[in-house]
Design a protein around this motif. Structure first.
Motif, PDB file in Angstrom:
ATOM      1  N   LEU A  90       1.089  -0.725   0.317  1.00  0.00           N
ATOM      2  CA  LEU A  90       0.214   0.138  -0.261  1.00  0.00           C
ATOM      3  C   LEU A  90       1.185   1.330  -0.222  1.00  0.00           C
ATOM      4  CD1 LEU A  90      -2.960  -0.684   1.850  1.00  0.00           C
ATOM      5  CD2 LEU A  90      -2.279  -1.508  -0.158  1.00  0.00           C
ATOM      6  N   VAL A  91       1.188   2.183  -1.328  1.00  0.00           N
ATOM      7  CA  VAL A  91       1.451   3.384  -0.601  1.00  0.00           C
ATOM      8  C   VAL A  91       0.711   4.968  -1.186  1.00  0.00           C
ATOM      9  CG1 VAL A  91       2.538   5.182  -3.012  1.00  0.00           C
ATOM     10  CG2 VAL A  91       2.833   2.410  -2.596  1.00  0.00           C
ATOM     11  N   ARG A  92       0.987   5.533   0.057  1.00  0.00           N
ATOM     12  CA  ARG A  92      -0.570   6.534   0.557  1.00  0.00           C
ATOM     13  C   ARG A  92      -0.283   7.794  -0.594  1.00  0.00           C
ATOM     14  NH1 ARG A  92       0.503  11.086   2.974  1.00  0.00           N
ATOM     15  NH2 ARG A  92      -1.153  11.769   4.729  1.00  0.00           N
ATOM     16  N   VAL A  93      -0.909   8.662  -1.022  1.00  0.00           N
ATOM     17  CA  VAL A  93      -0.817   9.814  -1.954  1.00  0.00           C
ATOM     18  C   VAL A  93      -1.724  11.005  -1.603  1.00  0.00           C
ATOM     19  CG1 VAL A  93       0.174   8.158  -3.604  1.00  0.00           C
ATOM     20  CG2 VAL A  93      -2.037   7.961  -3.703  1.00  0.00           C
ATOM     21  N   GLY A  94      -1.678  11.435  -1.682  1.00  0.00           N
ATOM     22  CA  GLY A  94      -2.059  12.546  -0.976  1.00  0.00           C
ATOM     23  C   GLY A  94      -2.192  14.449  -1.931  1.00  0.00           C
ATOM     24  N   THR A  95      -1.213  13.861  -3.085  1.00  0.00           N
ATOM     25  CA  THR A  95      -1.335  14.246  -4.198  1.00  0.00           C
ATOM     26  C   THR A  95      -1.016  14.003  -6.080  1.00  0.00           C
ATOM     27  OG1 THR A  95       1.157  15.273  -4.246  1.00  0.00           O
ATOM     28  CG2 THR A  95      -0.892  16.861  -2.958  1.00  0.00           C
ATOM     29  N   LEU A  96      -1.206  14.242  -6.968  1.00  0.00           N
ATOM     30  CA  LEU A  96      -0.561  13.494  -8.516  1.00  0.00           C
ATOM     31  C   LEU A  96       0.624  13.246  -8.098  1.00  0.00           C
ATOM     32  CD1 LEU A  96      -1.227  12.449 -10.806  1.00  0.00           C
ATOM     33  CD2 LEU A  96      -1.309  14.721 -11.628  1.00  0.00           C
ATOM     34  N   GLY A  97       1.454  14.533  -7.612  1.00  0.00           N
ATOM     35  CA  GLY A  97       2.917  14.349  -7.278  1.00  0.00           C
ATOM     36  C   GLY A  97       3.483  13.711  -7.009  1.00  0.00           C
ATOM     37  N   GLU A  98       2.837  13.350  -5.677  1.00  0.00           N
ATOM     38  CA  GLU A  98       3.178  12.025  -4.326  1.00  0.00           C
ATOM     39  C   GLU A  98       3.265  11.129  -5.271  1.00  0.00           C
ATOM     40  OE1 GLU A  98       1.140  12.581  -1.160  1.00  0.00           O
ATOM     41  OE2 GLU A  98       1.669  14.409  -0.411  1.00  0.00           O
ATOM     42  N   ALA A  99       1.992  10.858  -5.524  1.00  0.00           N
ATOM     43  CA  ALA A  99       1.645  10.268  -6.566  1.00  0.00           C
ATOM     44  C   ALA A  99       3.004   9.148  -7.723  1.00  0.00           C
ATOM     45  CB  ALA A  99       0.614   9.874  -7.458  1.00  0.00           C
ATOM     46  N   VAL A 100       3.030  10.581  -8.762  1.00  0.00           N
ATOM     47  CA  VAL A 100       4.558  10.329  -9.608  1.00  0.00           C
ATOM     48  C   VAL A 100       5.371   9.604  -8.562  1.00  0.00           C
ATOM     49  CG1 VAL A 100       5.934  11.219 -10.580  1.00  0.00           C
ATOM     50  CG2 VAL A 100       3.324  11.759 -11.532  1.00  0.00           C
ATOM     51  N   ASP A 101       6.071  11.068  -7.478  1.00  0.00           N
ATOM     52  CA  ASP A 101       7.644  10.650  -7.009  1.00  0.00           C
ATOM     53  C   ASP A 101       6.884   9.356  -6.604  1.00  0.00           C
ATOM     54  OD1 ASP A 101       7.879  13.487  -7.303  1.00  0.00           O
ATOM     55  OD2 ASP A 101       7.377  14.092  -5.320  1.00  0.00           O
ATOM     56  N   ALA A 102       6.517   8.442  -5.517  1.00  0.00           N
ATOM     57  CA  ALA A 102       5.906   7.143  -5.511  1.00  0.00           C
ATOM     58  C   ALA A 102       6.663   6.216  -6.120  1.00  0.00           C
ATOM     59  CB  ALA A 102       4.596   6.815  -4.784  1.00  0.00           C
ATOM     60  N   LEU A 103       5.987   6.292  -7.909  1.00  0.00           N
ATOM     61  CA  LEU A 103       6.478   5.251  -8.329  1.00  0.00           C
ATOM     62  C   LEU A 103       7.707   5.583  -8.838  1.00  0.00           C
ATOM     63  CD1 LEU A 103       2.840   5.405 -10.463  1.00  0.00           C
ATOM     64  CD2 LEU A 103       4.164   3.964  -9.108  1.00  0.00           C
ATOM     65  N   GLU A 104       8.027   6.739  -8.911  1.00  0.00           N
ATOM     66  CA  GLU A 104       9.852   6.525  -9.341  1.00  0.00           C
ATOM     67  C   GLU A 104      10.427   6.160  -7.826  1.00  0.00           C
ATOM     68  OE1 GLU A 104       9.632  10.861  -9.840  1.00  0.00           O
ATOM     69  OE2 GLU A 104       9.084  10.495 -12.508  1.00  0.00           O
ATOM     70  N   THR A 105       9.744   6.409  -6.767  1.00  0.00           N
ATOM     71  CA  THR A 105      11.105   5.654  -5.618  1.00  0.00           C
ATOM     72  C   THR A 105      11.556   4.169  -6.048  1.00  0.00           C
ATOM     73  OG1 THR A 105      10.618   7.746  -4.424  1.00  0.00           O
ATOM     74  CG2 THR A 105      11.082   5.911  -2.958  1.00  0.00           C
ATOM     75  N   LEU A 106      10.040   3.653  -6.300  1.00  0.00           N
ATOM     76  CA  LEU A 106       9.631   2.148  -6.449  1.00  0.00           C
ATOM     77  C   LEU A 106      11.057   2.073  -7.488  1.00  0.00           C
ATOM     78  CD1 LEU A 106       6.246   1.932  -5.829  1.00  0.00           C
ATOM     79  CD2 LEU A 106       7.935   0.663  -4.362  1.00  0.00           C
ATOM     80  N   ASP A 107      10.723   2.895  -8.695  1.00  0.00           N
ATOM     81  CA  ASP A 107      11.174   2.170  -9.752  1.00  0.00           C
ATOM     82  C   ASP A 107      12.866   2.273  -9.546  1.00  0.00           C
ATOM     83  OD1 ASP A 107      11.503   1.409 -12.517  1.00  0.00           O
ATOM     84  OD2 ASP A 107      12.243   3.193 -13.106  1.00  0.00           O
ATOM     85  N   ARG A 108      13.269   3.352  -8.361  1.00  0.00           N
ATOM     86  CA  ARG A 108      14.387   3.286  -7.953  1.00  0.00           C
ATOM     87  C   ARG A 108      14.965   2.328  -6.892  1.00  0.00           C
ATOM     88  NH1 ARG A 108      13.490   9.190  -7.959  1.00  0.00           N
ATOM     89  NH2 ARG A 108      13.186   8.685  -5.697  1.00  0.00           N
ATOM     90  N   GLY A 109      14.319   1.569  -6.659  1.00  0.00           N
ATOM     91  CA  GLY A 109      14.619   0.466  -4.940  1.00  0.00           C
ATOM     92  C   GLY A 109      14.875   0.794  -4.124  1.00  0.00           C
ATOM     93  N   GLY A 110      13.574   2.204  -3.856  1.00  0.00           N
ATOM     94  CA  GLY A 110      13.579   2.907  -2.429  1.00  0.00           C
ATOM     95  C   GLY A 110      12.058   2.502  -1.949  1.00  0.00           C
TER      96      GLY A 110
END
Length: 334
Positions: free
Chosen positions: A308-328
């Protein structure tokens, strides 16, 4: 023998008589990066687009109406469904067709918001347009869906909020001059006489739904039939961002999620998140994007193995996916 006949009679009645409830459960899910019946769910014209990977699935709640009493009890006992009074979805005096039409209006609004949120996030040029006219609109016969609104009473408008601010200074029942562009033609002035708003008679009401649209010659399209309601907005916005930026957002992952989105990109809560998570995991999702306001509920009811990934804005959702892609590890609901 009499008691047995009575029991059989009750069972027979329960098997055919509709219960005054609807059953809520997992509904269909669609990949917003994919196609439905050969038509892309999300597409863009006049803008550079890029290949995508993985999945960005929007999720829904299934509603089963007209169930018999016995079937309703069986669905409830299975644990896969929740029963709700029918009037909570179908208000007394409203037909199924009317409820479906209302859901379609909400869905159309979510599409407009999703497009605006993506355009705003990407910093692309935009126009203020007429998204739709309400029934009995005072603008009927003067404005049409798709008209670009460039000025109100001579003052330029460059955003939906700017249009709303301009209308806040207008008095009802007094002719108002708008500068519009229709079908790529030359700017021209038209006159509309606004009425008092249904919720506030002192506020001017044009009877239009304003929209944020891409620059002239560009077009965004979101097409998905037989789906209603506003909760797919976030996933539509993410699909647009993914297709309009060079690097795939998912990194090949199967991501699902839910959430309303405002034109400014704020992600709002939805209902039925348990059912949406169940269906997402069932079709293979590894990660689920959860509106921040739904996090506590989601954490309590999430199926095992679903991140589960918490998102409050579209920008946070994009950042979260990019974080996952970097292994974070992005912000979680856990």
């Amino acid at each position: 023998m009499t008691a047995l006949l009575v029991l059989l009679g009750l069972v027979a009645v329960g098997a055919v008589v509709p219960a005054p409830v609807v059953a809520l459960g997992p509904g269909p899910t669609f990949d917003t990066l994919g196609d439905v019946d050969g038509t892309p769910v999300v597409s863009a014209e006049g803008l550079p687009t890029y290949p995508t990977e993985g999945h960005l699935n929007m999720t829904t709640v299934g509603v089963t109406d007209g169930v018999s009493t016995l079937r309703a009890l069986g669905m409830w006992a299975s644990g896969d469904y929740r029963l709700a009074p029918r009037y909570t979805l179908y208000q007394p005096g409203m037909s199924v067709e009317q409820v479906t039409a209302e859901n379609q209006v909400e869905f159309d609004g979510s599409i407009a918001n999703a497009e605006a949120a993506a355009l705003t996030y990407l910093g692309l040029p935009t126009r203020v347009t007429v998204g739709a006219l309400t029934d009995g609109s005072p603008s009927a016969g003067v404005l049409e869906a798709g008209d670009e609104i460039r000025a109100v009473a001579g003052s330029p408008v460059t955003s939906v909020q700017g249009l709303l601010d301009a209308l806040a200074r207008v008095r009802p029942d007094e002719p108002l001059e708008l500068t519009i562009v229709r079908d790529g033609g030359a700017p021209r002035d038209v006159s509309v006489t606004p009425r008092g708003h249904p919720d506030d008679p002192d506020r001017a009401f044009l009877g239009i739904t304003p929209a944020t649209s891409p620059a002239d010659g560009q077009r965004l399209s979101i097409t998905l039939g037989d789906v209603g309601g506003p909760s797919a907005g976030l996933m539509f916005s993410l699909a647009l961002v993914d297709k309009l930026t060079p690097d795939p957002l998912t990194g090949g992952r199967f991501v699902a999620g839910t959430g309303t989105v405002t034109p400014e990109g704020d992600v709002g809560p939805i209902s039925g998140i348990r059912f949406k998570m169940l269906r997402a995991q069932e079709v293979g999702a590894q990660t689920f994007l959860v509106p921040a306001a739904n996090c506590a509920e989601a954490a309590a009811e999430a199926p095992g193995g679903l991140q589960l990934v918490r998102v409050g804005t579209l920008g946070e959702a994009v950042d979260a996916l990019e974080t996952l892609d970097r292994g974070g590890t992005p912000a979680s609901c856990g």
